[in-house]
Structure formats: structure tokens, C-alpha cells
Design a protein around this motif. Structure first.
Motif, PDB file in Angstrom:
ATOM      1  N   ASP A 181       0.821  -1.196   0.024  1.00 56.66           N
ATOM      2  CA  ASP A 181      -0.057  -0.093   0.049  1.00 56.66           C
ATOM      3  C   ASP A 181       0.400   1.235   0.348  1.00 56.66           C
ATOM      4  OD1 ASP A 181      -2.324  -1.297  -0.176  1.00 56.66           O
ATOM      5  OD2 ASP A 181      -2.723  -1.506   2.017  1.00 56.66           O
ATOM      6  N   ALA A 182       2.480   1.415   0.589  1.00 53.97           N
ATOM      7  CA  ALA A 182       2.989   2.245   0.247  1.00 53.97           C
ATOM      8  C   ALA A 182       4.661   2.412   0.732  1.00 53.97           C
ATOM      9  CB  ALA A 182       2.945   2.627   2.025  1.00 53.97           C
ATOM     10  N   PRO A 183       5.659   2.466   0.369  1.00 53.10           N
ATOM     11  CA  PRO A 183       6.391   2.342  -0.561  1.00 53.10           C
ATOM     12  C   PRO A 183       7.448   2.177   0.854  1.00 53.10           C
ATOM     13  CG  PRO A 183       6.057   4.674  -1.267  1.00 53.10           C
ATOM     14  CD  PRO A 183       4.792   4.020  -0.756  1.00 53.10           C
ATOM     15  N   SER A 184       8.700   1.816   0.764  1.00 57.65           N
ATOM     16  CA  SER A 184       9.552   1.927   1.835  1.00 57.65           C
ATOM     17  C   SER A 184      10.291   1.236   1.884  1.00 57.65           C
ATOM     18  CB  SER A 184       8.839   0.883   2.923  1.00 57.65           C
ATOM     19  OG  SER A 184       8.380  -0.795   3.178  1.00 57.65           O
ATOM     20  N   ALA A 185      10.925   1.563   0.520  1.00 55.95           N
ATOM     21  CA  ALA A 185      12.322   1.520   0.073  1.00 55.95           C
ATOM     22  C   ALA A 185      13.829   1.243   0.401  1.00 55.95           C
ATOM     23  CB  ALA A 185      12.737   2.647  -0.907  1.00 55.95           C
ATOM     24  N   GLU A 186      13.890   2.144   1.816  1.00 61.35           N
ATOM     25  CA  GLU A 186      15.110   2.085   2.574  1.00 61.35           C
ATOM     26  C   GLU A 186      15.042   0.957   3.821  1.00 61.35           C
ATOM     27  OE1 GLU A 186      16.182   5.975   5.715  1.00 61.35           O
ATOM     28  OE2 GLU A 186      15.610   7.275   3.418  1.00 61.35           O
ATOM     29  N   THR A 187      13.675   0.716   4.100  1.00 61.72           N
ATOM     30  CA  THR A 187      13.618  -0.567   4.930  1.00 61.72           C
ATOM     31  C   THR A 187      13.641  -1.510   3.917  1.00 61.72           C
ATOM     32  OG1 THR A 187      12.167   0.016   6.553  1.00 61.72           O
ATOM     33  CG2 THR A 187      12.408  -2.210   6.155  1.00 61.72           C
ATOM     34  N   ILE A 188      13.505  -1.711   2.507  1.00 63.19           N
ATOM     35  CA  ILE A 188      13.286  -3.142   1.779  1.00 63.19           C
ATOM     36  C   ILE A 188      14.812  -3.318   1.369  1.00 63.19           C
ATOM     37  CG2 ILE A 188      12.437  -4.420  -0.280  1.00 63.19           C
ATOM     38  CD1 ILE A 188      10.639  -4.119   2.664  1.00 63.19           C
ATOM     39  N   VAL A 189      15.687  -2.212   1.159  1.00 61.51           N
ATOM     40  CA  VAL A 189      16.772  -2.421   0.588  1.00 61.51           C
ATOM     41  C   VAL A 189      18.157  -2.326   1.592  1.00 61.51           C
ATOM     42  CG1 VAL A 189      18.137  -0.637  -0.804  1.00 61.51           C
ATOM     43  CG2 VAL A 189      16.218  -0.402  -1.875  1.00 61.51           C
ATOM     44  N   ALA A 190      17.698  -1.725   2.618  1.00 61.47           N
ATOM     45  CA  ALA A 190      18.150  -2.410   4.041  1.00 61.47           C
ATOM     46  C   ALA A 190      18.276  -4.091   4.405  1.00 61.47           C
ATOM     47  CB  ALA A 190      18.660  -1.629   4.900  1.00 61.47           C
ATOM     48  N   ARG A 191      17.609  -3.805   4.352  1.00 60.61           N
ATOM     49  CA  ARG A 191      17.157  -6.063   4.580  1.00 60.61           C
ATOM     50  C   ARG A 191      17.708  -6.816   3.917  1.00 60.61           C
ATOM     51  NH1 ARG A 191      11.591  -8.726   6.645  1.00 60.61           N
ATOM     52  NH2 ARG A 191      12.221 -10.682   7.490  1.00 60.61           N
ATOM     53  N   PHE A 192      17.502  -5.783   2.160  1.00 55.20           N
ATOM     54  CA  PHE A 192      17.967  -6.364   0.893  1.00 55.20           C
ATOM     55  C   PHE A 192      19.676  -7.224   1.531  1.00 55.20           C
ATOM     56  CE2 PHE A 192      20.183  -6.702  -2.971  1.00 55.20           C
ATOM     57  CZ  PHE A 192      19.673  -8.446  -3.324  1.00 55.20           C
ATOM     58  N   ARG A 193      20.344  -5.844   1.204  1.00 54.96           N
ATOM     59  CA  ARG A 193      21.640  -5.993   2.071  1.00 54.96           C
ATOM     60  C   ARG A 193      22.085  -6.648   2.940  1.00 54.96           C
ATOM     61  NH1 ARG A 193      21.501   0.460   1.217  1.00 54.96           N
ATOM     62  NH2 ARG A 193      21.714   0.734  -1.204  1.00 54.96           N
ATOM     63  N   ALA A 194      21.415  -7.177   3.661  1.00 45.70           N
ATOM     64  CA  ALA A 194      21.512  -7.373   5.412  1.00 45.70           C
ATOM     65  C   ALA A 194      21.446  -8.614   5.312  1.00 45.70           C
ATOM     66  CB  ALA A 194      21.384  -6.911   6.359  1.00 45.70           C
ATOM     67  N   ALA A 195      20.682  -9.592   3.761  1.00 42.65           N
ATOM     68  CA  ALA A 195      20.504 -11.051   3.714  1.00 42.65           C
ATOM     69  C   ALA A 195      21.816 -11.934   4.419  1.00 42.65           C
ATOM     70  CB  ALA A 195      20.384 -10.845   2.597  1.00 42.65           C
ATOM     71  N   PRO A 196      21.125 -12.624   5.693  1.00 38.76           N
ATOM     72  CA  PRO A 196      22.053 -13.500   6.343  1.00 38.76           C
ATOM     73  C   PRO A 196      22.502 -14.220   5.061  1.00 38.76           C
ATOM     74  CG  PRO A 196      20.388 -14.195   6.704  1.00 38.76           C
ATOM     75  CD  PRO A 196      20.044 -13.318   6.159  1.00 38.76           C
ATOM     76  N   ASP A 197      23.755 -15.199   5.122  1.00 40.40           N
ATOM     77  CA  ASP A 197      24.340 -16.000   4.785  1.00 40.40           C
ATOM     78  C   ASP A 197      23.466 -17.216   5.344  1.00 40.40           C
ATOM     79  OD1 ASP A 197      26.236 -18.102   3.851  1.00 40.40           O
ATOM     80  OD2 ASP A 197      27.549 -17.248   4.988  1.00 40.40           O
ATOM     81  N   TRP A 198      22.444 -17.651   4.108  1.00 41.72           N
ATOM     82  CA  TRP A 198      21.555 -18.735   4.948  1.00 41.72           C
ATOM     83  C   TRP A 198      21.895 -19.983   4.572  1.00 41.72           C
ATOM     84  CZ3 TRP A 198      16.783 -17.280   7.349  1.00 41.72           C
ATOM     85  CH2 TRP A 198      16.345 -18.008   7.215  1.00 41.72           C
TER      86      TRP A 198
END
Length: 145
Positions: free
Chosen positions: A126-143
Motif C-alpha cells: 500500500d505504501a513504499p518502504s524503499a529504505e527498509t526493503i533495500v537495507a534488509r536486502f543488503r543485510a541478507a544473512p548467509d542462509w
């Protein structure tokens, strides 16, 4: 880590942006709202037409989105054999961090000598959250499973 991702927030109430300049690309669909099936079909066709070659889905109705993208490729070729240079690999995921890790470390192979270096984070919300999503993408753990 892969390239710097491009972020797009989309919803049925807004026109879809032009993403053809990212061709060829891999797309991560972050599905945080319910959507009508016909709009889901339009989005799948939009991704196919714009040059998506790898699509990963996570969130609400992620399996349906995955199937819709597969169907859009087949519709484009009238349900005949899909040429190798138009094939789209699709996966659906249960965990967002795993999805981001997968996009960065597994969905990198090339098709016909085409490197998939462009990543689009397609946020259905419903609303953008670019900073949160991009930061989470960058911080993806070594799964590790």
C-alpha cells in the motif's frame, strides 16, 4: 553480494513503471498485500515484456504469483515451446531473508551468455518502504539450511 538493487513499489491503484531499461534482470517480488487475480496477471505480463529472466516471490499468495509468471511466459508464446532466450526461472519462498539471500547468491547464473546483474525489488504494498526493503536486502544473512 550482487549489484545494487532497484526498488519499485507497485499497487493496483497506480500505473506500472517502465522497467525495460533494466533488461535483462532478476526480480524479487515482496508481496505484502492482497491483489486481484487480473492485476496479478497484468504484472506478470509486465515483467515478461520488460525482460525478466529470473523471478523470486515471497509473501501473500506467493505461489499464485509464481504460477502467474510461468503462465505469462507461456501465453506470450501461445502455449508453444518457450525459446531458451525467453525462459524465466521462477521460485517461491517462505522466508524473506532467504529470498534475498537466494537472489544474491543463487540466482546469478546466466542464460546464453547474458549475465543477470540487475536486480529489481518489486514491492507490492500500500505504501513504499524503499529504505527498509533495500537495507534488509543488503543485510541478507548467509542462509544455511
Amino acid at each position: 553480494m550482487t549489484d545494487e538493487p532497484a526498488y519499485f513499489c507497485i499497487s493496483p491503484e497506480q500505473p506500472l513503471p517502465d522497467i525495460s531499461g533494466y533488461r535483462p534482470f532478476k526480480a524479487v517480488l515482496i508481496l505484502e498485500r492482497e491483489t486481484p487475480a487480473d492485476w496479478r496477471s497484468n504484472v506478470a505480463a509486465w515483467l515478461v515484456a520488460a525482460g525478466c529472466r529470473y523471478a523470486m516471490t515471497w509473501g501473500i499468495d506467493n505461489e499464485a504469483w509464481h504460477d502467474e509468471i510461468d503462465d505469462a511466459v507461456h501465453v506470450k508464446f501461445d502455449w508453444e515451446e518457450v525459446p531458451d532466450d525467453h525462459f524465466i526461472m521462477t521460485t517461491w519462498h517462505e522466508n524473506l531473508d532467504e529470498t534475498f539471500w537466494f537472489a544474491q547468491f543463487c540466482a546469478y547464473f546466466s542464460y546464453d551468455d547474458v549475465e543477470l546483474t540487475n536486480t529489481l525489488l518489486v514491492h507490492v504494498a500500500d505504501a513504499p518502504s524503499a529504505e527498509t526493503i533495500v537495507a534488509r536486502f543488503r543485510a541478507a544473512p548467509d542462509w544455511e539450511e
